[in-house]
Design a protein around this motif. Structure first.
Motif, PDB file in Angstrom:
ATOM      1  N   GLU A 288       0.839  -1.192   0.000  1.00  0.00           N
ATOM      2  CA  GLU A 288       0.000   0.000   0.000  1.00  0.00           C
ATOM      3  C   GLU A 288       0.873   1.240   0.000  1.00  0.00           C
ATOM      4  OE1 GLU A 288      -3.674   0.010   2.265  1.00  0.00           O
ATOM      5  OE2 GLU A 288      -3.177   2.018   2.996  1.00  0.00           O
ATOM      6  N   ILE A 289       0.498   2.193  -0.850  1.00  0.00           N
ATOM      7  CA  ILE A 289       1.239   3.453  -0.910  1.00  0.00           C
ATOM      8  C   ILE A 289       0.260   4.625  -0.807  1.00  0.00           C
ATOM      9  CG2 ILE A 289       3.091   2.493  -2.355  1.00  0.00           C
ATOM     10  CD1 ILE A 289       1.784   4.202  -4.675  1.00  0.00           C
ATOM     11  N   THR A 290       0.782   5.763  -0.386  1.00  0.00           N
ATOM     12  CA  THR A 290       0.050   7.016  -0.466  1.00  0.00           C
ATOM     13  C   THR A 290       0.454   7.658  -1.785  1.00  0.00           C
ATOM     14  OG1 THR A 290       0.030   7.277   1.929  1.00  0.00           O
ATOM     15  CG2 THR A 290      -0.306   9.277   0.614  1.00  0.00           C
ATOM     16  N   LEU A 291      -0.529   8.057  -2.565  1.00  0.00           N
ATOM     17  CA  LEU A 291      -0.235   8.657  -3.863  1.00  0.00           C
ATOM     18  C   LEU A 291       0.469  10.000  -3.660  1.00  0.00           C
ATOM     19  CD1 LEU A 291      -3.602   8.012  -5.743  1.00  0.00           C
ATOM     20  CD2 LEU A 291      -1.423   6.851  -6.099  1.00  0.00           C
ATOM     21  N   PRO A 292       1.617  10.197  -4.296  1.00  0.00           N
ATOM     22  CA  PRO A 292       2.300  11.484  -4.172  1.00  0.00           C
ATOM     23  C   PRO A 292       1.560  12.574  -4.946  1.00  0.00           C
ATOM     24  CG  PRO A 292       3.564   9.963  -5.555  1.00  0.00           C
ATOM     25  CD  PRO A 292       2.364   9.218  -5.074  1.00  0.00           C
ATOM     26  N   CYS A 293       1.718  13.808  -4.515  1.00  0.00           N
ATOM     27  CA  CYS A 293       1.057  14.949  -5.175  1.00  0.00           C
ATOM     28  C   CYS A 293       1.449  15.063  -6.645  1.00  0.00           C
ATOM     29  CB  CYS A 293       1.392  16.246  -4.452  1.00  0.00           C
ATOM     30  SG  CYS A 293       0.663  16.306  -2.808  1.00  0.00           S
ATOM     31  N   ASN A 294       2.687  14.636  -6.982  1.00  0.00           N
ATOM     32  CA  ASN A 294       3.130  14.727  -8.374  1.00  0.00           C
ATOM     33  C   ASN A 294       2.696  13.513  -9.197  1.00  0.00           C
ATOM     34  OD1 ASN A 294       4.888  12.922  -7.182  1.00  0.00           O
ATOM     35  ND2 ASN A 294       6.712  13.734  -8.208  1.00  0.00           N
ATOM     36  N   GLY A 295       1.842  12.666  -8.624  1.00  0.00           N
ATOM     37  CA  GLY A 295       1.250  11.565  -9.361  1.00  0.00           C
ATOM     38  C   GLY A 295       1.971  10.248  -9.209  1.00  0.00           C
ATOM     39  N   PHE A 296       1.334   9.211  -9.732  1.00  0.00           N
ATOM     40  CA  PHE A 296       1.829   7.851  -9.675  1.00  0.00           C
ATOM     41  C   PHE A 296       1.487   7.187 -10.995  1.00  0.00           C
ATOM     42  CE2 PHE A 296       1.005   3.332  -8.811  1.00  0.00           C
ATOM     43  CZ  PHE A 296       2.222   2.965  -8.249  1.00  0.00           C
ATOM     44  N   VAL A 297       2.428   6.441 -11.563  1.00  0.00           N
ATOM     45  CA  VAL A 297       2.197   5.800 -12.855  1.00  0.00           C
ATOM     46  C   VAL A 297       1.618   4.403 -12.651  1.00  0.00           C
ATOM     47  CG1 VAL A 297       3.267   4.967 -14.987  1.00  0.00           C
ATOM     48  CG2 VAL A 297       4.030   7.120 -13.975  1.00  0.00           C
TER      49      VAL A 297
ATOM     50  N   GLY B  92      -1.132  -4.617 -16.742  1.00  0.00           N
ATOM     51  CA  GLY B  92      -0.896  -5.956 -16.220  1.00  0.00           C
ATOM     52  C   GLY B  92      -0.876  -6.048 -14.704  1.00  0.00           C
ATOM     53  N   ILE B  93      -1.118  -4.952 -14.017  1.00  0.00           N
ATOM     54  CA  ILE B  93      -1.125  -4.951 -12.553  1.00  0.00           C
ATOM     55  C   ILE B  93      -2.514  -4.543 -12.082  1.00  0.00           C
ATOM     56  CG2 ILE B  93      -0.175  -3.868 -10.468  1.00  0.00           C
ATOM     57  CD1 ILE B  93       2.449  -3.510 -11.970  1.00  0.00           C
TER      58      ILE B  93
ATOM     59  N   GLY C 194     -11.673   6.922 -19.202  1.00  0.00           N
ATOM     60  CA  GLY C 194     -11.710   5.874 -20.226  1.00  0.00           C
ATOM     61  C   GLY C 194     -10.798   6.171 -21.395  1.00  0.00           C
ATOM     62  N   THR C 195     -10.737   7.426 -21.826  1.00  0.00           N
ATOM     63  CA  THR C 195      -9.880   7.761 -22.956  1.00  0.00           C
ATOM     64  C   THR C 195      -8.405   7.827 -22.566  1.00  0.00           C
ATOM     65  OG1 THR C 195     -10.349  10.119 -22.634  1.00  0.00           O
ATOM     66  CG2 THR C 195     -11.676   8.945 -24.285  1.00  0.00           C
ATOM     67  N   LEU C 196      -8.116   7.696 -21.277  1.00  0.00           N
ATOM     68  CA  LEU C 196      -6.730   7.518 -20.826  1.00  0.00           C
ATOM     69  C   LEU C 196      -6.384   6.031 -20.698  1.00  0.00           C
ATOM     70  CD1 LEU C 196      -6.471  10.259 -18.053  1.00  0.00           C
ATOM     71  CD2 LEU C 196      -5.307  10.247 -20.270  1.00  0.00           C
ATOM     72  N   GLY C 197      -7.363   5.155 -21.005  1.00  0.00           N
ATOM     73  CA  GLY C 197      -7.130   3.714 -20.917  1.00  0.00           C
ATOM     74  C   GLY C 197      -7.225   3.178 -19.512  1.00  0.00           C
ATOM     75  N   ILE C 198      -7.994   3.835 -18.649  1.00  0.00           N
ATOM     76  CA  ILE C 198      -8.133   3.409 -17.254  1.00  0.00           C
ATOM     77  C   ILE C 198      -9.517   2.806 -17.045  1.00  0.00           C
ATOM     78  CG2 ILE C 198      -8.174   4.161 -14.846  1.00  0.00           C
ATOM     79  CD1 ILE C 198      -6.427   6.563 -15.719  1.00  0.00           C
ATOM     80  N   TRP C 199      -9.551   1.588 -16.508  1.00  0.00           N
ATOM     81  CA  TRP C 199     -10.780   0.979 -16.024  1.00  0.00           C
ATOM     82  C   TRP C 199     -10.822   1.259 -14.529  1.00  0.00           C
ATOM     83  CZ3 TRP C 199      -7.731  -1.424 -19.625  1.00  0.00           C
ATOM     84  CH2 TRP C 199      -8.336  -1.791 -20.827  1.00  0.00           C
ATOM     85  N   VAL C 200     -11.869   1.925 -14.068  1.00  0.00           N
ATOM     86  CA  VAL C 200     -11.913   2.313 -12.662  1.00  0.00           C
ATOM     87  C   VAL C 200     -12.435   1.213 -11.756  1.00  0.00           C
ATOM     88  CG1 VAL C 200     -12.120   4.761 -13.195  1.00  0.00           C
ATOM     89  CG2 VAL C 200     -14.186   3.423 -12.798  1.00  0.00           C
TER      90      VAL C 200
ATOM     91  N   ALA D 116      -4.613   0.314 -19.515  1.00  0.00           N
ATOM     92  CA  ALA D 116      -4.268  -0.268 -20.816  1.00  0.00           C
ATOM     93  C   ALA D 116      -2.827   0.059 -21.190  1.00  0.00           C
ATOM     94  CB  ALA D 116      -5.214   0.252 -21.898  1.00  0.00           C
ATOM     95  N   LYS D 117      -2.365   1.233 -20.805  1.00  0.00           N
ATOM     96  CA  LYS D 117      -0.996   1.704 -21.055  1.00  0.00           C
ATOM     97  C   LYS D 117      -0.532   2.389 -19.776  1.00  0.00           C
ATOM     98  CE  LYS D 117       0.133   3.519 -24.863  1.00  0.00           C
ATOM     99  NZ  LYS D 117       0.792   3.194 -26.061  1.00  0.00           N
ATOM    100  N   ALA D 118       0.752   2.618 -19.663  1.00  0.00           N
ATOM    101  CA  ALA D 118       1.251   3.362 -18.511  1.00  0.00           C
ATOM    102  C   ALA D 118       0.588   4.741 -18.499  1.00  0.00           C
ATOM    103  CB  ALA D 118       2.767   3.498 -18.577  1.00  0.00           C
ATOM    104  N   VAL D 119       0.060   5.122 -17.351  1.00  0.00           N
ATOM    105  CA  VAL D 119      -0.643   6.403 -17.236  1.00  0.00           C
ATOM    106  C   VAL D 119      -0.455   6.958 -15.821  1.00  0.00           C
ATOM    107  CG1 VAL D 119      -2.848   5.255 -16.692  1.00  0.00           C
ATOM    108  CG2 VAL D 119      -2.859   7.597 -17.554  1.00  0.00           C
ATOM    109  N   ARG D 120      -0.182   8.233 -15.725  1.00  0.00           N
ATOM    110  CA  ARG D 120       0.017   8.898 -14.426  1.00  0.00           C
ATOM    111  C   ARG D 120      -1.331   9.382 -13.894  1.00  0.00           C
ATOM    112  NH1 ARG D 120       4.386  10.743 -11.650  1.00  0.00           N
ATOM    113  NH2 ARG D 120       5.706  10.194 -13.420  1.00  0.00           N
ATOM    114  N   VAL D 121      -1.609   9.043 -12.630  1.00  0.00           N
ATOM    115  CA  VAL D 121      -2.825   9.499 -11.960  1.00  0.00           C
ATOM    116  C   VAL D 121      -2.431  10.310 -10.730  1.00  0.00           C
ATOM    117  CG1 VAL D 121      -4.240   7.592 -12.801  1.00  0.00           C
ATOM    118  CG2 VAL D 121      -3.054   7.367 -10.601  1.00  0.00           C
TER     119      VAL D 121
END
Length: 178
Positions: free
Chosen positions: A57-66, A70-71, A97-103, A125-130
């Motif tokens: 478990e991690i806390t999401l950093p303010c500058n985002g997390f990729v 497959g995970i 959805g258009t970022l390839g993220i299933w929530v 679907a692809k590496a994406v920063r949230v």
């Protein structure tokens, strides 16, 4: 029947539903725009329905997390929502959805009588920063018909969910956890 944005606002004012924290600017014509919470569990090993899920478990950093493909990531909504009168449906939206993220992989239904911070089953679907607190989807409220059947009163497995829950299917399998 789906509540409109103004009906969601009126039901909240009347005390018929909870959205906390609430921001009226997040109302859309037929939904409330919910946000990603601040923590994520990373499920990097194989999963077994008969055993508790291992995670980091991690806390999401303010500058985002990729998020990597497959995970499986388990996150949570920033908002705590619920109602004794209305059922809820948690959805992604076009923006994520258009970022390839299933929530969520499954489990979009929040039963009447179930007030929670939602567990999100996130895939990319692809590496994406949230980012923590970013808009991540829409929540709709549905009027229920028939005799009330509260989730809370049935004492179901996830009744007291207040954050990220891993699968507890192993509690139902013969012999319990491995």
């Amino acid at each position: 029947m789906i509540l409109t944005g103004p009906a969601i606002a009126a039901a909240r004012t009347a005390g018929d539903l909870t959205i906390d924290p609430y921001d009226p600017a997040r109302l859309s014509p037929n939904a409330y725009d919910w946000r990603l919470g601040h923590r994520i569990r990373i499920c990097e090993t194989d999963l077994d329905a008969a055993a508790p899920t291992a995670f980091t478990e991690i806390t999401l950093p303010c500058n985002g997390f990729v998020l990597e493909p497959g995970i499986l990531y388990l996150g949570h909504t920033l908002e705590h929502t619920g109602s004794d009168r209305y059922a809820q449906l948690l959805n992604g939206d076009r923006t994520t959805g258009t970022l390839g993220i299933w929530v969520h992989v499954s489990a979009p239904l929040g039963h009447a009588g179930h007030a929670i911070r939602w567990t999100l089953e996130i895939r990319a679907a692809k590496a994406v920063r949230v980012y923590p607190g970013m808009t991540f989807g829409k929540l709709v409220f549905l009027r229920t018909y028939g005799a009330p059947a509260s989730y809370q009163r049935h004492g179901l497995k996830y009744t007291h969910s207040e954050g990220i829950d891993t699968s507890r299917l192993y509690e139902e399998l013969p012999g319990g956890p491995r």
